[in-house]
Write a protein that holds these residues in place. Structure first.
Motif, PDB file in Angstrom:
ATOM      1  N   ILE A   9      17.587  -2.580  19.172  1.00 51.06           N
ATOM      2  CA  ILE A   9      16.434  -3.087  19.929  1.00 51.06           C
ATOM      3  C   ILE A   9      15.252  -2.152  19.673  1.00 51.06           C
ATOM      4  O   ILE A   9      15.317  -0.961  19.935  1.00 51.06           O
ATOM      5  CB  ILE A   9      16.722  -3.160  21.449  1.00 51.06           C
ATOM      6  N   ASP A  10      14.188  -2.739  19.115  1.00 48.43           N
ATOM      7  CA  ASP A  10      12.957  -1.982  18.848  1.00 48.43           C
ATOM      8  C   ASP A  10      11.982  -2.348  19.958  1.00 48.43           C
ATOM      9  O   ASP A  10      11.442  -3.455  19.981  1.00 48.43           O
ATOM     10  CB  ASP A  10      12.442  -2.393  17.453  1.00 48.43           C
ATOM     11  N   VAL A  11      11.816  -1.429  20.903  1.00 47.35           N
ATOM     12  CA  VAL A  11      10.935  -1.696  22.046  1.00 47.35           C
ATOM     13  C   VAL A  11       9.534  -1.216  21.671  1.00 47.35           C
ATOM     14  O   VAL A  11       9.160  -0.073  21.937  1.00 47.35           O
ATOM     15  CB  VAL A  11      11.474  -0.990  23.321  1.00 47.35           C
ATOM     16  N   THR A  14       3.735  -3.769  20.947  1.00 50.57           N
ATOM     17  CA  THR A  14       3.235  -5.130  20.709  1.00 50.57           C
ATOM     18  C   THR A  14       4.340  -6.176  20.831  1.00 50.57           C
ATOM     19  O   THR A  14       4.137  -7.253  21.370  1.00 50.57           O
ATOM     20  CB  THR A  14       2.639  -5.226  19.276  1.00 50.57           C
ATOM     21  N   LYS A  15       5.500  -5.848  20.270  1.00 52.25           N
ATOM     22  CA  LYS A  15       6.609  -6.808  20.279  1.00 52.25           C
ATOM     23  C   LYS A  15       7.935  -6.081  20.545  1.00 52.25           C
ATOM     24  O   LYS A  15       8.053  -4.887  20.271  1.00 52.25           O
ATOM     25  CB  LYS A  15       6.698  -7.542  18.913  1.00 52.25           C
ATOM     26  N   ILE A  16       8.874  -6.857  21.118  1.00 52.59           N
ATOM     27  CA  ILE A  16      10.236  -6.336  21.250  1.00 52.59           C
ATOM     28  C   ILE A  16      11.071  -7.117  20.255  1.00 52.59           C
ATOM     29  O   ILE A  16      11.046  -8.355  20.256  1.00 52.59           O
ATOM     30  CB  ILE A  16      10.831  -6.567  22.661  1.00 52.59           C
ATOM     31  N   ALA A 207       4.050   6.840   7.309  1.00 56.21           N
ATOM     32  CA  ALA A 207       3.338   6.579   8.567  1.00 56.21           C
ATOM     33  C   ALA A 207       3.588   5.141   8.983  1.00 56.21           C
ATOM     34  O   ALA A 207       3.224   4.213   8.255  1.00 56.21           O
ATOM     35  CB  ALA A 207       1.850   6.848   8.395  1.00 56.21           C
ATOM     36  N   ASP A 208       4.242   4.948  10.125  1.00 58.48           N
ATOM     37  CA  ASP A 208       4.480   3.613  10.676  1.00 58.48           C
ATOM     38  C   ASP A 208       3.367   3.362  11.691  1.00 58.48           C
ATOM     39  O   ASP A 208       3.392   3.894  12.802  1.00 58.48           O
ATOM     40  CB  ASP A 208       5.870   3.563  11.342  1.00 58.48           C
ATOM     41  N   ILE A 209       2.366   2.574  11.260  1.00 59.91           N
ATOM     42  CA  ILE A 209       1.207   2.322  12.130  1.00 59.91           C
ATOM     43  C   ILE A 209       1.467   1.029  12.897  1.00 59.91           C
ATOM     44  O   ILE A 209       1.363  -0.067  12.344  1.00 59.91           O
ATOM     45  CB  ILE A 209      -0.099   2.232  11.308  1.00 59.91           C
ATOM     46  N   ALA A 367       9.864  -2.505  10.134  1.00 57.25           N
ATOM     47  CA  ALA A 367      10.454  -1.322   9.500  1.00 57.25           C
ATOM     48  C   ALA A 367      11.364  -0.581  10.480  1.00 57.25           C
ATOM     49  O   ALA A 367      12.497  -0.223  10.150  1.00 57.25           O
ATOM     50  CB  ALA A 367       9.355  -0.396   8.992  1.00 57.25           C
ATOM     51  N   THR A 368      10.877  -0.345  11.709  1.00 61.61           N
ATOM     52  CA  THR A 368      11.694   0.387  12.682  1.00 61.61           C
ATOM     53  C   THR A 368      12.941  -0.426  13.049  1.00 61.61           C
ATOM     54  O   THR A 368      14.055   0.104  13.088  1.00 61.61           O
ATOM     55  CB  THR A 368      10.896   0.676  13.982  1.00 61.61           C
ATOM     56  N   THR A 369      12.740  -1.726  13.328  1.00 63.05           N
ATOM     57  CA  THR A 369      13.861  -2.566  13.768  1.00 63.05           C
ATOM     58  C   THR A 369      14.969  -2.557  12.723  1.00 63.05           C
ATOM     59  O   THR A 369      16.139  -2.314  13.024  1.00 63.05           O
ATOM     60  CB  THR A 369      13.375  -4.024  13.990  1.00 63.05           C
TER      61      THR A 369
HETATM   62 MG   LIG Z   1       6.902  -0.028  16.258  1.00 62.82          MG
END
Ligand SMILES: [Mg+2]
Ligand SMILES: Nc1ncnc2c1ncn2[C@@H]1O[C@H](COP(=O)(O)OP(=O)(O)OP(=O)(O)O)[C@@H](O)[C@H]1O
Length: 406
Positions: A9-11, A14-16, A207-209, A367-369
């Motif tokens: 789960i990527d909290v 902007t989005k989950i 860099a994850d913007i 990318a994170t998810t």
């Molecule tokens: Mg993020």
């Protein structure tokens, strides 16, 4: 690793996003379901309204469950925010026995020595990642167990986080019936998804913007070298467009995504006016691009300020990899290249060996998810080892669990 169903789960601000995947091997991952909903109750990566955050998380998990036909009992969750800090620390121990043979308990001792740092009140260790070992002065020994020596050193990258920020996040996740498998620092997860092994080896900045934060990680010699979180990202760009051009936020957001362009040397002098975007709102193309570009120039400066050294060709010969939703901004990599004088590319998740319901996941915003799934596939054994011994991450989870019970 045998077939294993894992969830992430990527909290985000902007989005989950929730992913359920079947991990057959590190390079054989079938995505079974993805649930994405707009995020509420978060600001700059941290929970500010528990009820709203819970509702968004529940909706995202439910969607992923519906699509995959699987129940999400536990999940790996990303952590970010200004409360995160990191440092590199060295641990040293002597190998006292007659045979001078390094045993697993020596590794445990040296890691525990590296973890002995004074952590500020209210903070706890989130990760202590071994970067490399040194045995009798011989640097970069990968696996010292079974070798002989008298002195063992370990270089670790240590990340600390605020207990209360993590506690609020964990509480939201558990309130929707999902247990916590692991907590992972978001830039580490994104790095898993968008970087090549060669970039990590030679040296690269990622860099994850996103919407609320820019999550930064520097990799070198195949390992994490530096991490930082900057509380500025896409949300601030939209907010400045809204204020600067007198537009409602949602209209500014749409205009930024549709027309925003930061390509160096772009001819914006046509004074073209955009109309009919929504309810007759209009804005000058030049002003929109000017505001967006100056915010992004500032962000590149902030990224450089977070670097541990200004000798970039040596620190990161592979340059900068941009990801997160804001990496989709037209011309951003070109702007970075001309400003920073280093290679800059956009990185999107999904490498070889990931298949299934993956269409939406090709976007940099995931990318994170996707990284949270890859982290589990690649580091599963390491995490289990850490948790079982009650150290490192296991220790953090224990504290949070105890606080939640209390
Ligand atoms: Mg993020
Ligand atoms: N085409 C585009 N052009 C410019 N910006 C974009 C584009 N697409 C998405 N964005 C921006 O990306 C941001 C969302 O990115 P992302 O989904 O990575 O954030 P998040 O994970 O929810 O937030 P965070 O990681 O900061 O908590 C928003 O600010 C959005 O405006």
């Amino acid at each position: 690793m045998a077939n294993k169903i894992v969830s992430a789960i990527d909290v985000g601000t902007t989005k989950i996003a929730t992913i359920v995947a079947n991990v057959r091997a590190q390079e054989d991952i079938e995505v079974l379901g993805v649930g994405v909903v707009p995020s509420h109750g978060l600001h700059k990566g941290i929970v500010v309204n528990m009820d709203e955050a819970k509702e968004s998380i529940a909706a995202s998990v439910q969607e992923a469950q519906k699509i995959s036909g699987m129940r999400v009992d536990s999940a790996c969750v990303g952590v970010t925010g200004r409360h995160i800090s990191s440092l590199n620390n060295r641990g040293v121990v002597a190998i006292p026995r007659d045979d001078r043979l390094v045993r697993p308990q020596d590794l445990k001792r040296v890691l525990s020595a590296a973890r002995t740092i004074s952590v500020p009140e209210g903070k706890r260790l989130l990760h202590a990642i071994p970067r490399y070992y040194t045995l009798n002065g011989e640097e970069r020994v990968e696996q010292p167990v079974g070798m002989h020596g008298t002195r063992l050193d370990v270089e670790t990258h240590i990340i600390t986080a605020s207990v209360s920020s993590v506690q609020n996040l964990v509480k939201c996740i558990r309130s929707v019936g999902v247990d916590l498998e692991d907590l992972i620092l978001e830039p580490l997860a994104s790095g898993e998804a968008v970087l090549t092994a060669q970039e990590r080896e030679s040296g690269v900045i990622m860099a994850d913007i996103g919407g609320g934060t820019t999550d930064i990680a520097v990799f070198k010699d195949g390992n994490i070298y530096h991490t930082a979180i900057v509380p500025v990202a896409g949300y601030q760009v939209t907010s400045d467009i809204a204020i600067g051009l007198g537009l409602p936020f949602h209209v500014a957001e749409r205009m930024k995504k549709t027309y925003g362009n930061v390509t160096p040397g772009l001819d914006t002098d046509t004074e073209a006016t955009m109309t009919g975007i929504e309810n007759g709102h209009s804005a000058s193309y030049r002003e929109l691009c000017d505001i967006t570009r100056s915010r992004m120039e500032e962000l590149f400066e902030l990224i450089l300020l977070e670097m541990p050294s200004s000798d970039y060709p040596n620190l990161a010969p592979c340059g900068l990899v941009l990801t997160g939703g804001t990496a989709n901004l037209t011309g951003l990599a070109e702007l970075g290249k001309s400003m920073l004088q280093m290679p800059v590319r956009k990185g999107a998740p999904l490498g070889a060996g990931v298949y299934g319901i993956t269409d939406i996941l090709r976007d940099s915003a995931y990318a994170t998810t996707m990284g949270l799934i890859l982290w589990q596939a690649r580091n599963k054994e390491k995490s289990a080892w850490q948790a079982k011994r009650g150290g490192l991450l296991g220790g953090f989870l224990k504290v949070v669990r105890k606080l939640l019970r209390g």
